[in-house]
Design a protein around this motif. Structure first.
Motif, short mmCIF file in Angstrom:
data_model
loop_
_atom_site.label_atom_id
_atom_site.label_comp_id
_atom_site.label_asym_id
_atom_site.label_seq_id
_atom_site.Cartn_x
_atom_site.Cartn_y
_atom_site.Cartn_z
N TYR A 169 34.61 -17.37 29.81
CA TYR A 169 33.58 -17.25 30.85
C TYR A 169 33.61 -18.48 31.77
O TYR A 169 33.50 -18.35 32.99
CB TYR A 169 32.17 -17.06 30.28
N GLU A 212 22.04 -13.19 31.28
CA GLU A 212 22.43 -13.41 29.88
C GLU A 212 21.64 -12.44 29.01
O GLU A 212 20.47 -12.17 29.28
CB GLU A 212 22.18 -14.86 29.48
N GLU A 235 21.79 -10.17 24.80
CA GLU A 235 22.48 -10.04 23.51
C GLU A 235 23.78 -9.26 23.74
O GLU A 235 23.93 -8.61 24.77
CB GLU A 235 21.57 -9.37 22.49
N PRO A 236 24.74 -9.34 22.80
CA PRO A 236 26.02 -8.64 23.00
C PRO A 236 25.81 -7.16 23.30
O PRO A 236 25.06 -6.47 22.59
CB PRO A 236 26.74 -8.83 21.67
N LEU A 286 27.49 -3.58 23.44
CA LEU A 286 28.64 -2.90 22.84
C LEU A 286 28.97 -1.59 23.53
O LEU A 286 30.03 -1.03 23.32
CB LEU A 286 28.38 -2.67 21.35
N ALA A 323 24.49 -2.09 27.86
CA ALA A 323 24.61 -3.09 28.93
C ALA A 323 23.67 -2.73 30.08
O ALA A 323 22.99 -3.60 30.62
CB ALA A 323 26.05 -3.17 29.42
N VAL A 381 34.98 -5.60 26.65
CA VAL A 381 34.76 -6.72 27.55
C VAL A 381 35.72 -6.65 28.74
O VAL A 381 35.88 -7.58 29.50
CB VAL A 381 34.92 -8.08 26.79
N HIS A 386 31.13 -7.42 32.82
CA HIS A 386 31.05 -8.49 31.82
C HIS A 386 32.09 -9.53 32.24
O HIS A 386 33.27 -9.20 32.37
CB HIS A 386 31.39 -7.97 30.42
N THR A 413 32.91 -11.89 28.62
CA THR A 413 32.02 -11.95 27.45
C THR A 413 31.03 -10.80 27.57
O THR A 413 30.61 -10.46 28.68
CB THR A 413 31.25 -13.29 27.36
N ASN A 414 30.67 -10.20 26.43
CA ASN A 414 29.69 -9.12 26.49
C ASN A 414 28.27 -9.64 26.28
O ASN A 414 27.35 -8.88 26.07
CB ASN A 414 30.03 -8.01 25.50
N LYS A 415 28.10 -10.96 26.39
CA LYS A 415 26.77 -11.58 26.30
C LYS A 415 26.22 -11.94 27.68
O LYS A 415 25.17 -12.54 27.78
CB LYS A 415 26.84 -12.86 25.45
N LYS A 416 26.94 -11.57 28.71
CA LYS A 416 26.51 -11.83 30.08
C LYS A 416 26.96 -10.66 30.95
O LYS A 416 27.95 -10.00 30.66
CB LYS A 416 27.17 -13.10 30.65
#
Length: 169
Positions: free
Chosen positions: A4, A22, A24-25, A27, A32, A100, A131, A134-137
């Motif tokens: 990232y 931002e 949580e992950p 999936l 998302a 991702v 994404h 990263t799949n956290k953002k």
């Protein structure tokens, strides 16, 4: 440096503004979407595809609600068969795990051997979401700026007309 941070630094170097959310992950695209509900920008899905012999690779970006007609896409790119690339190929080519995939992974493609395609339908949209490795953002970037980013890292944005697949009874 994490993947990232490479994206963040490259966009700032190019003077491209963007918005980051931002969360949580995520999936699935549905999950998302729930994290970014109400934020302006087309929700995209990015598919990493390959031919049967794994000698050609394609990154296809389209509206996440649209289904891909794989037969139409293989005709557009001139292949006898196109399929989803394996998670091994994805990691080898873009250093990304499944879920991702985005145009920002192209920054990790040392071979520069992936062709990028956008469905014409989403190009008029002001902003797109992805994404950013990263799949956290989730990143929101203006469509022209995404094309500028791709050119800066050595990729051409090929615009194609994708039709929804015919429903079969």
């Amino acid at each position: 440096m994490d993947l990232y941070t490479k994206v963040d630094e490259k966009l700032k170097e190019l003077g491209i503004t963007f918005e980051i959310v931002e969360h949580e992950p995520a999936l699935t695209t549905e999950q998302a979407d729930s994290f970014i509900e109400g934020i302006e920008g087309v929700r995209t899905k990015t598919m990493f595809l390959t031919n049967k012999k794994k000698t050609a690779f394609y990154l296809l970006i389209m509206d996440d609600k649209k289904r891909l007609d794989m037969n139409q896409f293989k005709e557009i790119v001139g292949e006898k068969q196109v399929k989803m690339a394996s998670s091994d190929s994805l990691f080898q080519k873009m250093m990304l795990p499944p879920g991702v995939v985005s145009p920002f992974g192209l920054q990790n493609n040392e071979d520069h051997d992936i062709k990028v395609y956008f469905d014409k339908e989403i190009m008029p949209e002001k902003r797109m979401s992805f994404h950013p490795n990263t799949n956290k953002k989730t990143i929101f970037i203006e469509s022209p700026d995404l094309v500028k980013y791709l050119k800066a890292i050595g990729y051409e944005a090929n615009i194609i007309q994708l039709n929804a697949p015919e429903d079969v009874d």
